[in-house]
Design a protein around this motif. Structure first.
Motif, PDB file in Angstrom:
ATOM      1  N   GLY A 495       0.782  -1.226   0.000  1.00  5.41           N
ATOM      2  CA  GLY A 495       0.000   0.000   0.000  1.00  5.41           C
ATOM      3  C   GLY A 495       0.819   1.284   0.000  1.00  5.41           C
ATOM      4  N   GLY A 497       2.936   2.274  -2.502  1.00  3.46           N
ATOM      5  CA  GLY A 497       3.157   2.832  -3.831  1.00  3.46           C
ATOM      6  C   GLY A 497       4.526   3.502  -3.932  1.00  3.46           C
ATOM      7  N   LEU A 501      10.088  -0.047  -5.893  1.00  5.89           N
ATOM      8  CA  LEU A 501       9.681  -1.402  -5.522  1.00  5.89           C
ATOM      9  C   LEU A 501       9.668  -2.285  -6.769  1.00  5.89           C
ATOM     10  CD1 LEU A 501       6.752  -0.821  -2.995  1.00  5.89           C
ATOM     11  CD2 LEU A 501       9.199  -1.075  -2.541  1.00  5.89           C
ATOM     12  N   GLU A 502       9.795  -3.586  -6.541  1.00  2.24           N
ATOM     13  CA  GLU A 502       9.698  -4.528  -7.649  1.00  2.24           C
ATOM     14  C   GLU A 502       8.678  -5.596  -7.305  1.00  2.24           C
ATOM     15  OE1 GLU A 502      13.027  -6.099 -10.270  1.00  2.24           O
ATOM     16  OE2 GLU A 502      14.156  -5.119  -8.683  1.00  2.24           O
ATOM     17  N   THR A 503       8.041  -6.146  -8.337  1.00  2.00           N
ATOM     18  CA  THR A 503       7.058  -7.187  -8.061  1.00  2.00           C
ATOM     19  C   THR A 503       7.769  -8.509  -7.753  1.00  2.00           C
ATOM     20  OG1 THR A 503       6.943  -7.864 -10.353  1.00  2.00           O
ATOM     21  CG2 THR A 503       5.394  -6.149  -9.648  1.00  2.00           C
ATOM     22  N   ALA A 547       7.236  -5.796  -3.644  1.00  2.00           N
ATOM     23  CA  ALA A 547       5.922  -5.157  -3.513  1.00  2.00           C
ATOM     24  C   ALA A 547       4.862  -6.246  -3.406  1.00  2.00           C
ATOM     25  CB  ALA A 547       5.642  -4.286  -4.731  1.00  2.00           C
ATOM     26  N   VAL A 548       4.272  -6.369  -2.224  1.00  2.47           N
ATOM     27  CA  VAL A 548       3.182  -7.335  -2.035  1.00  2.47           C
ATOM     28  C   VAL A 548       1.962  -6.564  -1.530  1.00  2.47           C
ATOM     29  CG1 VAL A 548       2.425  -9.444  -0.898  1.00  2.47           C
ATOM     30  CG2 VAL A 548       4.842  -9.138  -1.444  1.00  2.47           C
ATOM     31  N   PRO A 549       0.960  -6.387  -2.378  1.00  6.22           N
ATOM     32  CA  PRO A 549      -0.221  -5.644  -1.929  1.00  6.22           C
ATOM     33  C   PRO A 549      -1.151  -6.519  -1.086  1.00  6.22           C
ATOM     34  CG  PRO A 549      -0.424  -6.240  -4.248  1.00  6.22           C
ATOM     35  CD  PRO A 549       0.860  -6.844  -3.753  1.00  6.22           C
ATOM     36  N   GLY A 550      -2.200  -5.899  -0.552  1.00  4.08           N
ATOM     37  CA  GLY A 550      -3.219  -6.650   0.178  1.00  4.08           C
ATOM     38  C   GLY A 550      -2.775  -7.001   1.581  1.00  4.08           C
ATOM     39  N   SER A 551      -3.521  -7.914   2.206  1.00  2.00           N
ATOM     40  CA  SER A 551      -3.214  -8.284   3.591  1.00  2.00           C
ATOM     41  C   SER A 551      -3.027  -9.789   3.694  1.00  2.00           C
ATOM     42  CB  SER A 551      -4.351  -7.844   4.507  1.00  2.00           C
ATOM     43  OG  SER A 551      -5.392  -8.804   4.453  1.00  2.00           O
ATOM     44  N   ASN A 556      -4.720 -13.976  -1.082  1.00  2.00           N
ATOM     45  CA  ASN A 556      -3.729 -13.011  -1.550  1.00  2.00           C
ATOM     46  C   ASN A 556      -2.658 -13.750  -2.352  1.00  2.00           C
ATOM     47  OD1 ASN A 556      -1.683 -11.143  -1.912  1.00  2.00           O
ATOM     48  ND2 ASN A 556      -1.915 -10.239   0.121  1.00  2.00           N
ATOM     49  N   GLN A 557      -2.868 -13.810  -3.661  1.00  2.00           N
ATOM     50  CA  GLN A 557      -1.981 -14.629  -4.497  1.00  2.00           C
ATOM     51  C   GLN A 557      -0.588 -14.029  -4.603  1.00  2.00           C
ATOM     52  OE1 GLN A 557      -4.741 -14.761  -7.841  1.00  2.00           O
ATOM     53  NE2 GLN A 557      -5.316 -16.860  -7.335  1.00  2.00           N
ATOM     54  N   SER A 558      -0.469 -12.706  -4.459  1.00  2.00           N
ATOM     55  CA  SER A 558       0.871 -12.104  -4.479  1.00  2.00           C
ATOM     56  C   SER A 558       1.660 -12.543  -3.253  1.00  2.00           C
ATOM     57  CB  SER A 558       0.782 -10.582  -4.486  1.00  2.00           C
ATOM     58  OG  SER A 558      -0.035 -10.138  -5.528  1.00  2.00           O
TER      59      SER A 558
ATOM     60  N   LEU B  51       2.441  -2.418  -8.813  1.00  2.00           N
ATOM     61  CA  LEU B  51       3.374  -1.295  -8.711  1.00  2.00           C
ATOM     62  C   LEU B  51       2.650   0.025  -8.437  1.00  2.00           C
ATOM     63  CD1 LEU B  51       6.002  -2.212 -11.432  1.00  2.00           C
ATOM     64  CD2 LEU B  51       6.211  -2.382  -8.950  1.00  2.00           C
ATOM     65  N   GLU B  55      -4.846  -3.420  -5.708  1.00  2.00           N
ATOM     66  CA  GLU B  55      -5.065  -4.868  -5.568  1.00  2.00           C
ATOM     67  C   GLU B  55      -5.072  -5.562  -6.920  1.00  2.00           C
ATOM     68  OE1 GLU B  55      -6.889  -7.364  -3.327  1.00  2.00           O
ATOM     69  OE2 GLU B  55      -5.872  -6.444  -1.639  1.00  2.00           O
TER      70      GLU B  55
END
Lengths: 643, 256
Positions: A495, A497, A501-503, A547-551, A556-558, B51, B55
């Motif tokens: 969260g 941004g 960051l990298e995925t 970068a891992v979004p969500g909780s 949460n697949q990331s 990025l 979500e």
């Protein structure tokens, strides 16, 4: 200090398995229901083990990462399953299957394990047929066989190009029958986060419920890992997207030895890489090499269309270099030679990282109908992906990471160095040595699950006893807390941004490229040392910048992928260390420094006839190498030659 | 593999969880390589969303070679999209036009509750198999494999039915959300083989009962299932299921 005792029974090779079974203690039928066994993974090995243990009367909990156990990656195996039935009367026998498998593995597997595998291979076919697996048949109703991967006998049973699917659905249906009977409880969409040890024994696991995000505790009298191979460490492989090393790696960090992590099979016939968005590589069955001829242009930089290159200017390099085996050389030889001609600048296609697999001559000889009858589904699959018809122009293929021969170390009873931890299928290291033969992965997975573990686990359980189980032990709380901390660390950039960051995938791809370049088809000291220096840097970058979004409290697949990649980042290091320590070429593992005068792989039996087993020594400390020597009493190790 | 690129406008179903209400969200993706597969396109979108601190879209997928049955979504009203006998993961962008708008939503059926975005719960299919989609033979009690001869054409028909990957597209495309093609394929595979003979009636009755219990509808010969099946499973298998069920209703022992 880790102690390696393979527990191979004494006596002649052919009698060892009988002897083991006779000397194993039994659990009485009335007592079996008092034992709880946790089976992690529901591919061929896990599903067959769960079903069989439940049939015997044990209580089983089965865990899988997908939404249904039927989706485990065993389902994607195409070619077939070997067995020493000798239905074709062509000279096959248990000893011949044993010999071919141990020789194919370049004499880096245990004689006793491989012999047992060949012995039980026939029972597997019986069992699968009884379950309703629709194997190919002759007109008279008997089972059909084909020769596979250059074998000199026809011992491969198959169900079109979907043998893995049919065998898995057989094992899955057997397990579902036990779910209905109340002896197997199914836990889909669960990922094992760690192994729980109580008094030094494997007594449970901690999982993440992938839907709710809850961390869950499960206890058992024994833990069975059937969690597959680690090929996805390379990012691009033929493995399914969710295939990972996490369960095995967590067990390693709890004290399980990891054997031969450098042994990774690179399959020669895959559809080449075509873009940096690419997520996986697709295998084309190697049966194609029975009729397809492999070639590249004779000179570098030839950009003509394949049909415009005259015969004299083509280099059928496998036929030229290996006249007796030609296009049917083993997987490692075919892969290395493809890399070599591409490194010379003779590769084809947009990227120059491909070679032709040409059916022109076979079509001229047999007619397109005959070729389509044999390979029609593969031709369609190729055309669906590439929009090119292999009937009118040659296929383009390139090697891809396919199968991990290395895995957790197990003794003859399939138990790891942690008491009560059993490891089956691709997740263990046991039967394929330094190179796996075609149609042997399915055989090993089902042998372990249907016919070996159900005997050997009984001995362990009888000795260990059915003490009451509880997840309240402090060990569970500690492991659960650690898992929670790791998840929190992976989510620290969420969260924000933030710039820079990298995925997860981007970082994973970088790790994969690094390994492909330095620990791929051919390895040397310089490259491996470079990789060893780069991996910790990349790992640090991963933890800083991922970068891992969500909780953590939801699907949460990331986050799931991040956890797996975090473990790959650690695992990569012992893989490279293992490759560095093994200063010989053997099987899939080619060290540039260890070659014959003709640039063929040179094995070094005097110094490396052993299983290399790595022991975790604590955070930031180098892993410790142990060696299990290999003794050959029934076969004489020979240098492989396909000239 | 000439590099050709297109732009696509996506309208994707977003739903935070099982109980939440969902909505479509619009995204525009430019310079997509037409050699890209459908899930690879979703990867590209998810990389971008990640990025941007947003979500990503949840979607199921695993083998990405059309055999595990994990992937699936409805694209412009068609389960697995417009290419015939193709799973979503094997659908490539060359099937779409530059500038096209695609509506992407989950497989919808009463028995497939949405878990999140494009992910649905298909565990009902496992429970139908548990009711009878097996042959009851314990490990170790099998006779020699060639002791059970199977005529080649029967083995081939059984294999045609056994090719089902359990993706659930048949159910998502059926106006009645019927699971008849899925159940018919399993019943057919086992009814065609001598090994399945002993439990034939019991299996038909139990699996149909389980199918009803899970909330799947009945077949009214719309043939939508056959049209979208990525493995080309024929509705002949539904006819065989009906025959097996009727036969069992007349001669089988009632279920306990």
């Amino acid at each position: 200090m880790m102690k390696l005792d393979a527990k191979i029974p004494d006596g002649p090779l052919a009698g060892k398995w009988d002897r083991c079974r006779f000397e194993s203690r039994l659990v009485s039928p009335a007592n079996k229901r008092k034992f709880q066994v946790l089976v992690v993974g529901t591919g061929l090995a896990g599903a067959s083990a769960a079903a069989t243990l439940a049939e015997l009367g044990y209580q089983v909990k089965a865990f899988c990462i997908q939404d249904s156990p039927r989706r485990a990656h065993s389902i994607a195996a195409q070619g077939g399953i070997n067995a020493a039935k000798n239905y074709q009367n062509d000279g096959d026998s248990v000893f011949r299957l044993f010999y071919d498998t141990i020789k194919g593995g370049d004499f880096r597997a245990r004689e006793a394990n491989v012999y047992r595998l060949a012995q039980v291979s026939n029972n597997i076919i019986d069992q699968c047929v009884a379950q309703g697996v629709p194997f190919a048949r002759e007109y008279g109703g008997t089972l059909a066989n084909r020769s596979f991967g250059g074998a000199q006998v026809s011992r491969t049973f198959y169900a079109r190009g979907q043998t893995g699917q049919q065998l898995l659905l057989g094992a899955y249906s057997a397990m579902m029958r036990q779910v209905a009977a109340g002896r197997v409880t199914l836990y889909p969409r669960r990922e094992m986060m760690d192994l729980v040890l109580i008094d030094g024994k494997a007594k449970g696991i901690v999982c993440r419920n992938l839907v709710s995000g809850h961390i869950e505790r499960y206890s058992g009298h024994a833990v069975v890992l059937a969690t597959g191979g680690y090929g996805n460490v390379y990012f691009l492989s033929t493995n399914a997207m969710a295939s990972n090393v996490t369960a095995a790696w967590r067990a390693y960090k709890r004290g399980a030895g990891f054997a031969n992590p450098a042994f990774v099979q690179i399959h020669p016939t895959c559809i080449p890489v075509h873009g940096d968005y690419q997520s996986k590589l697709t295998l084309m069955s190697e049966s194609l090499r029975n009729d397809g001829r492999v070639w590249v242009p004779g000179k570098t930089g030839d950009t003509r269309k394949p049909q415009d290159i005259p015969e004299a200017e083509r280099d059928y390099y496998l036929e030229r270099k290996y006249p007796s085996f030609g296009n049917l050389v083993p997987r490692d030889v075919a892969s290395r030679n493809a890399k070599e001609v591409c490194d010379q600048g003779r590769g084809v296609g947009d990227t120059g990282l491909a070679v032709y697999l040409d059916f022109r001559d076979a079509i001229q000889r047999d007619g397109i109908e005959v070729i389509l009858k044999k390979y029609g589904n593969l031709f369609q699959m190729y055309e669906r992906i590439t929009a090119q018809d292999p009937g009118s122009q040659p296929m383009m293929i390139y090697p891809a990471v396919h199968y991990a021969m290395g895995g957790l170390w197990v003794d003859y009873n399939l138990m790891g160095t942690i008491p009560g931890l059993f490891v089956l299928g691709e997740a263990n290291f046991s039967d394929h040595g330094a190179n796996r033969l075609g149609a042997s992965a399915l055989m090993q997975g089902l042998a372990d699950g249907y016919f070996i573990l159900p005997y050997t686990i009984g001995h362990y359980l009888a000795e260990a006893g059915a003490a009451a189980l509880s997840t309240d032990d402090a060990a569970f709380a500690g492991v659960e807390e650690e898992a929670g901390r790791r998840i929190a660390a992976l989510l620290k950039n969420r969260g924000t941004g933030k710039k820079g960051l990298e995925t997860v995938d981007a970082l994973h791809r970088r790790l994969g490229l690094l390994l492909w370049d330095h620990c791929g088809m051919a390895r040397n000291r310089e490259g491996l040392e470079k990789a060893l220096a780069l991996i910790p840097e990349l790992r640090q970058e991963f933890w800083d910048r991922v970068a891992v979004p969500g909780s953590g409290q939801e699907l949460n697949q990331s986050l799931e992928r991040a956890g797996r990649v975090a473990d790959f980042m650690e695992f990569a290091e012992i893989m490279v260390q293992d490759a560095l320590a093994r200063e010989e070429s053997c099987g899939c593992h080619l060290r540039d420094e260890s070659q014959t005068a003709e640039h063929e792989a040179l094995r070094d039996d005097a110094n490396f006839s052993h299983v290399a087993v790595w022991e975790y020594a604590g955070e930031g400390r180098p892993a410790v190498l142990h060696r299990e020597p290999l003794a050959f009493e029934n076969v004489t190790p020979s240098q492989r030659s396909y000239k | 593999m000439a590099a050709k690129t297109i732009t696509l406008n996506l309208k994707i179903w977003r739903q935070a969880g099982a109980g939440a209400s969902g909505r479509f969200e619009a995204y525009r993706l430019e310079r997509l390589d037409t050699d890209m597969s459908f899930p690879e396109m979703l990867d590209v979108l998810n990389e971008r969303l990640t990025l941007e601190g947003r979500e990503p879209v949840a979607f199921d997928h695993d083998c990405r070679e059309g055999i595990c049955g994990m992937c699936g979504a409805v694209v412009d009203g068609i389960a697995h999209g417009p290419a015939k006998e193709t799973t979503l993961c094997q659908l490539h962008l060359r099937h779409f036009q530059d500038g096209q708008t695609l509506t992407i939503e989950p497989f919808r059926a009463k028995a497939f509750p949405v878990v999140k975005d494009l992910v649905v719960d298909r565990s009902a299919l496992d429970r139908v198999i548990q009711a009878g989609g097996f042959i009851s033979v314990n490990t170790g009690s099998a006779p020699d494999a060639n002791g059970i001869p199977v005529p080649q054409h029967k083995a081939e028909q059984a294999m045609d039915a056994a090719a089902c990957i359990g993706c659930g597209a048949c159910i998502a495309s059926c106006p009645n959300a019927a699971a008849m093609l899925f159940v018919g394929a399993k019943i057919s595979q086992l009814a065609l083989l001598p090994q399945g003979e002993l439990e034939r009636e019991q299996r038909a009755l139990a699996m149909v009962q389980a199918m009803d219990r899970e909330g799947f509808g009945n077949c009214t010969n719309q043939r939508e299932c056959e049209a979208v099946c990525p493995k080309g499973i024929s509705i002949r298998n539904i006819a065989r299921l009906n025959r097996e069920f009727l036969r069992a209703a007349f001669i089988g022992e009632p279920l306990k």
